[in-house]
Design an enzyme around this catalytic site. Sequence first.
Site, PDB file in Angstrom:
ATOM      1  N   SER A 709       0.957  -1.499  -0.043  1.00  0.00           N
ATOM      2  CA  SER A 709      -0.640  -0.157   0.117  1.00  0.00           C
ATOM      3  C   SER A 709       0.837   0.989   0.231  1.00  0.00           C
ATOM      4  CB  SER A 709      -0.970   0.028   0.878  1.00  0.00           C
ATOM      5  OG  SER A 709      -0.394  -0.129   2.356  1.00  0.00           O
ATOM      6  N   LYS A 752      -6.463   3.766   8.316  1.00  0.00           N
ATOM      7  CA  LYS A 752      -6.118   4.838   7.435  1.00  0.00           C
ATOM      8  C   LYS A 752      -5.822   6.089   8.082  1.00  0.00           C
ATOM      9  CE  LYS A 752      -3.629   1.661   4.928  1.00  0.00           C
ATOM     10  NZ  LYS A 752      -2.960   0.591   3.568  1.00  0.00           N
TER      11      LYS A 752
END
Length: 814
Positions: A709, A752
């Site tokens: 990611s 996140k």
Amino acid sequence: MDEPQQQTLADAGTPPAAATAVAPPQVAPELIRPIPDDALILITTRNLVLFPGTVLPMTLGRQRSVIAAQTAIRLNRSVGLVLQRDPTHDDPLPVDLHRVGTEANLLRYVTSPDGAHHVICQGERRFRIVEFLDGYPFFVARVERISEHEAQSTEIEARLLNLRNQALEVLQLLPQTPAELVNAVQSVTSAPALADLIASFMDITPVEKQEILETFAIESRLQRVSQFLAHRLEVLRLSRQISDRTKETMDERQREFLLREQLRTIQKELGEGEDAKAQEIAELRAKIDKAQMPEEVEAHAKREVARLERMPEAAGEYSMARTYLEWLIELPWAAADEPPIDIAEARKILDADHYGLAKIKRRILEYLAIRKLNPTGRSPILCFVGPPGVGKTSLGQSIARATGRKFVRVSLGGTHDEAEIRGHRRTYIGALPGNILQGIRRAGSRQCVMMLDEIDKLGRGVHGDPASALLEVLDPEQNSNFRDNYLGVPFDLSRVMFITTANVLDNIPGPLRDRMEVIDLPGYTEDEKFEIAKRYLVARQLKANGLMPEQAALSDDAVHAIIRDYTREAGVRNLEREIGSTLRSAAMKIAEGSAAKVHISAADLHDILGPRRFEGELAMRTSVPGVATGLAWTPVGGDILFIEATRIPGKGGLILTGQLGEVMRESAQAALSLVKGHAESLGIDPKLFDSSDIHIHVPAGAIPKDGPSAGVAMFTALVSLLTGHTVRNDTAMTGEISLRGLVLPVGGIKEKVVAAARAELATVILPARNRKDYEEIPEAARDALRFIWAERVEDVIGAALEAAAAPALDTAAQ
């Protein structure tokens, strides 16, 4: 009093087996000043006290002691042995030494083949240190020598006789006492000499021996030694009594065994039964009839009772068979009525025990509704997955309260033996059922809530795989006939409501994970933590610290400051600890009487908890080209991740640092290849790659990092570095990249985004294919951030770099 043995001073260990010639002095004689006649060379000891009239070997380990002994031999002088107060000090000062010691002659000085130095000392008289003298490489002190006066009185003679009798009795109780020591005790007629002789061999601490050495009065010394010896004598007497009693008990047991066997034989010849055993067998049969066992289990239990009846009580297997039958009887075989489930009450209990977690609560209520409508159906096994401290175990307790069931927790962390799940076979001594049946026995009902905690921390050892043993337990189609190795008969687990917990799913084997319905418990946002603290944690800590709400209070800004500046976690465990620390300071003020009520604000936290532990460093870390802000997922929630890139002279190599995993390294290589492939459209001179090395570093290098990611952030950092344009310091990003320039979806979006909101960012760039996760993001985070959904990397470059000169990516070739 100890057995006679060779003793050493604490300067070293045991005396050598063999000795060689005297070692030469290690300091030139002319370098040592003359020593006055009324002064002594001192040698410090750690754990041994030398008494006048005794001879003891001594090993010298410290350089100062070696030089002191060699100088005393060279000058033909005696030395003073002084005990240091703390034996752990390797280099004591004068203040660390006792003031009373023993003057001794060095009868012999030898060295062993390994270079160790040994002396044999003979104690002469006591002395008291008057003044330490400086200018020597060892301790030297002016001393006052203590003379022993042989006073004669009736009391001293009586104490002398009593002490000798005590010492002789102790020597008789000790095993293998040397005759020489007995003769020495009998032949000594001097009261001071006898007291010192006994004290030197007595089993007391060096401090207590020093106390005797410092007792100059003869009567007091005799009394003190007699007191120590009386205690030792009492211990030896009790030890002898215990030994004799144990021997008598063993003899008595053997005698009882023979008598019982004879009695059993006589009763058998007379045709008389064993009334006690018969009564016990009858009670077991009655309990089996009341246990409502399944037909197969009941028949097996009755066979075991018949076998027990034929077995003699003295047989070693008798107690094992009796214990096995007790386990069969005490297990809840009967199927009780299903406890009623009130959905409205269950919702109320869940809301009272937990704040937020709306999706999780809805799934639990659905689960309970199905159990209510179809009590005999096969319910799924719920698995709560989330970081520590988010309330997984307490959710299981709330489910038990809502369903009116007993709650049983079985910890699986560190379990590496299959027998802990299935039990041990009865052939082993001390065998027991596994933890599953033990938990059901504790609950007393099959209709219980059993939480299998930390299922992701199962181990695997030489005794089997516990995870494989759990496959049958957690399979609703099989656990109705669960067979424990100890019981050897099937037990129905289908009525047990199993709930498991884990921190991560990666460590759970696939077949076991397939049997469970996973419910994710993500970390809490700051607003959720604030509500949890105000509703639950503060009240709980007030009670734990003995405070009333009217005595202490935490302001809202203080709670927010604790969450933001002193804790960084997905759950609330550390938050509760810090709240407890804050309230303890208030409790101390109230207990001291310095305040009747304490109100704690954010300004008070620095004095209570210290400086802030977490601070934002975003502006400093993104002020130069080549630095991008990424978003990362961790087991304790989301976090900010900085990607730093720099260019150095080289030959086109790629350097990666920061303890990156294999997948993350591949993402960095893919990002560099994508930049190289579009260098001209990005305004980058392709020749730079031939004459430069690219170094990518991810700070916090002690923490392992992996995953794809960070690809978008790495690509952005490289473009920023090579074009000279900085990345916006209020923007963070996440996403995987492909060599075609696509931004691929990643996981952990909610965590996140919550981390980005906590870091006070303004914009987050997310993969367009993660739009489905938007509903999972807390409303507070959605309101605080601007979302950019990127399909391709040019969407990221356009939004992330400063607007003055964001390069356009030529994708015509794609």
